[in-house]
Design a protein around this motif. Sequence first.
Motif, short mmCIF file in Angstrom:
data_model
loop_
_atom_site.label_atom_id
_atom_site.label_comp_id
_atom_site.label_asym_id
_atom_site.label_seq_id
_atom_site.Cartn_x
_atom_site.Cartn_y
_atom_site.Cartn_z
N TYR A 37 0.84 -1.21 0.00
CA TYR A 37 0.00 0.00 0.00
C TYR A 37 0.87 1.26 0.00
O TYR A 37 0.65 2.18 -0.79
CB TYR A 37 -0.92 -0.04 1.21
N TYR A 38 1.89 1.28 0.87
CA TYR A 38 2.79 2.44 0.92
C TYR A 38 3.47 2.67 -0.44
O TYR A 38 3.72 3.81 -0.85
CB TYR A 38 3.87 2.24 1.98
N ALA A 39 3.79 1.55 -1.12
CA ALA A 39 4.51 1.64 -2.40
C ALA A 39 3.58 1.97 -3.57
O ALA A 39 4.04 2.14 -4.70
CB ALA A 39 5.23 0.33 -2.67
N MET A 75 -0.66 9.83 -3.27
CA MET A 75 -0.22 10.92 -2.39
C MET A 75 -0.60 10.62 -0.94
O MET A 75 0.18 10.83 -0.01
CB MET A 75 -0.83 12.25 -2.83
N PHE A 76 -1.82 10.09 -0.78
CA PHE A 76 -2.32 9.80 0.56
C PHE A 76 -1.48 8.69 1.22
O PHE A 76 -1.10 8.79 2.38
CB PHE A 76 -3.79 9.38 0.48
N SER A 77 -1.19 7.62 0.47
CA SER A 77 -0.42 6.51 1.05
C SER A 77 1.01 6.95 1.36
O SER A 77 1.61 6.50 2.34
CB SER A 77 -0.41 5.31 0.10
N LYS A 78 1.55 7.84 0.54
CA LYS A 78 2.89 8.37 0.81
C LYS A 78 2.89 9.19 2.10
O LYS A 78 3.81 9.09 2.92
CB LYS A 78 3.38 9.22 -0.36
N ALA A 79 1.83 9.98 2.30
CA ALA A 79 1.70 10.76 3.53
C ALA A 79 1.57 9.83 4.73
O ALA A 79 2.16 10.08 5.80
CB ALA A 79 0.49 11.69 3.45
N ASP A 80 0.83 8.73 4.55
CA ASP A 80 0.66 7.74 5.61
C ASP A 80 2.01 7.15 6.00
O ASP A 80 2.31 6.94 7.19
CB ASP A 80 -0.28 6.63 5.10
N LEU A 81 2.86 6.85 5.01
CA LEU A 81 4.20 6.33 5.28
C LEU A 81 5.05 7.37 6.00
O LEU A 81 5.78 7.04 6.95
CB LEU A 81 4.87 5.92 3.97
N LEU A 82 4.95 8.62 5.58
CA LEU A 82 5.72 9.69 6.25
C LEU A 82 5.35 9.80 7.73
O LEU A 82 6.21 10.03 8.58
CB LEU A 82 5.49 11.03 5.54
N ILE A 83 4.07 9.60 8.04
CA ILE A 83 3.64 9.62 9.43
C ILE A 83 4.27 8.47 10.19
O ILE A 83 4.76 8.63 11.31
CB ILE A 83 2.10 9.57 9.52
N PHE A 84 4.27 7.28 9.57
CA PHE A 84 4.90 6.12 10.19
C PHE A 84 6.38 6.38 10.47
O PHE A 84 6.93 5.92 11.47
CB PHE A 84 4.74 4.89 9.29
N THR A 137 5.99 17.01 9.46
CA THR A 137 5.88 18.25 8.67
C THR A 137 5.69 17.93 7.20
O THR A 137 4.82 18.52 6.52
CB THR A 137 7.14 19.12 8.86
N GLU A 138 6.48 16.98 6.69
CA GLU A 138 6.35 16.58 5.28
C GLU A 138 4.98 15.97 5.02
O GLU A 138 4.36 16.20 3.96
CB GLU A 138 7.44 15.58 4.91
N ALA A 139 4.48 15.18 5.96
CA ALA A 139 3.18 14.53 5.80
C ALA A 139 2.06 15.57 5.72
O ALA A 139 1.17 15.47 4.86
CB ALA A 139 2.92 13.57 6.95
N ILE A 140 2.12 16.57 6.60
CA ILE A 140 1.08 17.61 6.60
C ILE A 140 1.09 18.38 5.28
O ILE A 140 0.04 18.68 4.71
CB ILE A 140 1.27 18.56 7.81
N LEU A 141 2.28 18.71 4.77
CA LEU A 141 2.38 19.42 3.49
C LEU A 141 1.74 18.60 2.37
O LEU A 141 1.02 19.14 1.52
CB LEU A 141 3.85 19.71 3.16
N LEU A 142 1.99 17.30 2.38
CA LEU A 142 1.44 16.44 1.33
C LEU A 142 -0.08 16.32 1.47
O LEU A 142 -0.81 16.38 0.47
CB LEU A 142 2.09 15.06 1.42
N LEU A 143 -0.57 16.19 2.69
CA LEU A 143 -2.02 16.10 2.91
C LEU A 143 -2.71 17.41 2.52
O LEU A 143 -3.81 17.39 1.94
CB LEU A 143 -2.30 15.75 4.37
N ASP A 144 -2.08 18.53 2.84
CA ASP A 144 -2.66 19.82 2.44
C ASP A 144 -2.68 19.97 0.92
O ASP A 144 -3.60 20.56 0.35
CB ASP A 144 -1.87 20.97 3.07
N SER A 145 -1.66 19.40 0.26
CA SER A 145 -1.62 19.46 -1.21
C SER A 145 -2.79 18.70 -1.82
O SER A 145 -3.34 19.11 -2.84
CB SER A 145 -0.30 18.87 -1.72
N ILE A 146 -3.17 17.57 -1.20
CA ILE A 146 -4.31 16.80 -1.71
C ILE A 146 -5.57 17.66 -1.69
O ILE A 146 -6.35 17.69 -2.66
CB ILE A 146 -4.52 15.52 -0.87
#
Length: 263
Positions: free
Chosen positions: A168-170, A217-226, A231-240
């Motif tokens: 899923y992350y990939a 994008m969402f799964s990548k943000a999920d991995l960043l949280i893990f 900070t990177e995860a929030i930027l990606l989620l805001d981009s969505i």
Amino acid sequence: FEVAGIAYDDEDYDNAIDGFSYISENQPKNSSFYIEARRGLLNARKAKVTKRFEYTTEDLTKLKNEYLDFFNLMGKNTQTAALMMEYSEFEALYLNDLPTAITTLEELISFGSLGKEMIAQAKLNLGDYYLMNGDRWEASLFFSQVDKDFKEGNLGEYARYKNAKLSYYAGDFEWAQEQFKILKGATSKLISNDAIDMSVLIMDNLGLDTTEATLQMFSKADLLIFQNKFTEAILLLDSIKIIYPNHSLEDDVIYLKAQIYKK
């Protein structure tokens, strides 16, 4: 020892520390109570520092030195393996020292006479730490080893769930979906429920875009949280939210951001 344990379970860490300290100071080092009391003492001190989220770098450094003092005294061996597991978790999740956490667990796995369940748990943790360190393939190797060794039971199911999450992350959503569908029937309610949640997430959002870009994008943000890269995860989620307004993932984005702030 029992009173200190009750205090620890009730989050009365000061009395737990007093109880475990008394045993540590009054029992010989070859006593069966000594190592467990020292382990309880370190766990109580760790919980007191970390569970209230008000700790400083100095608090963490002091606690690390207490772990190291224990290992200098008692060594790293089969008797202290449980404490090594807890120390590696402390290094990975609180000090963000993944190389030390990984080295500690690899040393533990090299011990010849530990129980299979403890080795399996160490491998699951190692897989997590390698993934946090950005090494997906090494993580998958350890999860697959546990899956092979425990075809039946919770440990094997948990390892399969972790490997499905790697897919899923990939961004390999179709393969991940197949694995989650199988894991819906897991004997563990927790794994079954998590697999259902992941399956529904993918099913509801797969194919809505011609490129699957939003879910990627969402799964990548999920991995960043893990990986604790908040900070990177929030930027990606805001981009969505900006690029794909009113997307079906919007409520999931909000929920994931809430999880970040909770952490």
